[in-house]
Design an enzyme around this catalytic site. Structure first.
Site, PDB file in Angstrom:
ATOM      1  N   HIS A  25      59.660  44.422  62.761  1.00 36.16           N
ATOM      2  CA  HIS A  25      58.202  45.404  63.554  1.00 36.16           C
ATOM      3  C   HIS A  25      58.911  46.386  64.224  1.00 36.16           C
ATOM      4  O   HIS A  25      60.377  46.691  65.020  1.00 36.16           O
ATOM      5  CB  HIS A  25      57.068  45.056  63.704  1.00 36.16           C
ATOM      6  CG  HIS A  25      57.295  45.103  65.379  1.00 36.16           C
ATOM      7  ND1 HIS A  25      57.205  45.639  66.358  1.00 36.16           N
ATOM      8  CD2 HIS A  25      57.739  43.919  66.006  1.00 36.16           C
ATOM      9  CE1 HIS A  25      57.172  45.519  67.059  1.00 36.16           C
ATOM     10  NE2 HIS A  25      57.601  44.387  67.559  1.00 36.16           N
ATOM     11  N   CYS A  26      58.917  47.486  63.389  1.00 37.82           N
ATOM     12  CA  CYS A  26      59.425  49.033  64.437  1.00 37.82           C
ATOM     13  C   CYS A  26      58.041  49.502  65.564  1.00 37.82           C
ATOM     14  O   CYS A  26      57.322  48.640  65.562  1.00 37.82           O
ATOM     15  CB  CYS A  26      59.965  50.241  63.798  1.00 37.82           C
ATOM     16  SG  CYS A  26      58.807  50.721  62.369  1.00 37.82           S
ATOM     17  N   ALA A  27      57.495  51.021  65.355  1.00 37.89           N
ATOM     18  CA  ALA A  27      57.070  51.236  66.140  1.00 37.89           C
ATOM     19  C   ALA A  27      55.663  51.672  65.809  1.00 37.89           C
ATOM     20  O   ALA A  27      54.566  50.975  66.684  1.00 37.89           O
ATOM     21  CB  ALA A  27      57.206  52.849  67.379  1.00 37.89           C
TER      22      ALA A  27
END
Length: 256
Positions: A25-27
């Site tokens: 996942h990213c932000a």
């Protein structure tokens, strides 16, 4: 909101745990590599309260959830599946399995050239600035800016050197980036680029002129091979091929 329930619903909507190969996942987004993106229910995914949108790009299926919330949903997804979080780089590598050969080739070129775009853009902008200073009839009829204001001639020459550097030494940039992409040592790739633009070699720009003028081309005679001492200044394909060969040999030597 039950983050566990949201994670369970997302997992079911993407075709179950067996359809999930890698997770990260990213932000704001879940980045998933699915074995088959056609499985699952896209309408259900898009209608979930926790899901703000979905899209597939570069072999990754990305689910937009939002800052803060995505971490909690991801943690629950890890617990349910038992899969460890992959790095964004690992997910990118695994995502290539879903690409066709043309997509893989385009992605390879993108991985090599995107990192050096800032240097190319900076050089291009400086070329434009130099043209403004040296172009005739732009500010004065029949004369350039530096013809009238000679005190800026040195500045124009300096800008010209700065502008041409990324293009003249382009094989070094490509060698570094390409060797890294192919799994080799990027500094060896840069050194290989330096060899191809070494000042002892005839410039690739001068080679056609020398041939046309009938001048002798400097060369080496090694093991029966006649090798012209000509660099690859400003060339792209020779550097890509050389970096690939370099990285392939290096990886083989590491195994040995």
């Amino acid at each position: 909101m039950s983050y566990k329930k949201s994670a369970e619903d997302i997992l079911q909507a993407i075709g179950g745990e067996e359809n999930l190969d890698a997770i990260a996942h990213c932000a704001t987004r879940l980045r998933l590599v699915l074995n088959d993106e056609s499985k699952g229910d896209e309408e259900t995914r898009n209608n979930m309260d926790v899901v703000k949108g979905t899209f597939s790009t570069g072999g990754q299926y990305q689910i937009i959830i939002g800052s803060g919330t995505v971490n909690k949903v991801f943690n629950e997804l890890e617990k349910i599946t038992g899969k460890e979080a992959s790095t964004t780089s690992d997910v990118k590598d695994k995502s290539t399995k879903n690409m066709n050969p043309l997509q893989k080739f385009v992605k390879m070129l993108s991985d090599i050239f995107v990192p050096i775009i800032p240097a190319i853009v900076a050089g291009g902008l400086l070329v434009g600035l130099n043209n403004i200073l040296t172009a005739k009839d732009l500010f004065y009829k029949g004369q350039s800016f530096i013809d009238v204001h000679s005190q800026f001639a040195g500045l124009a020459e300096m800008i010209n050197v700065f502008a041409n550097a990324p293009f003249t030494l382009l094989p070094i940039l490509i060698g570094f980036s390409a060797a890294k992409r192919f799994g080799g040592n990027p500094f060896l790739g840069a050194a290989l680029g330096m060899i191809l633009v070494h000042p002892s070699l005839m410039s690739a720009y001068d080679f056609p002129k020398a041939v046309e003028a009938g001048k002798a081309i400097p060369h080496w005679d090694i093991f029966g091979l006649h090798l012209n001492q000509v660099g690859s200044h400003g060339h792209v394909l020779p550097m890509l091929v050389a970096a690939y060969i370099l990285a392939t040999i290096e990886k083989w030597l590491r195994k040995v």
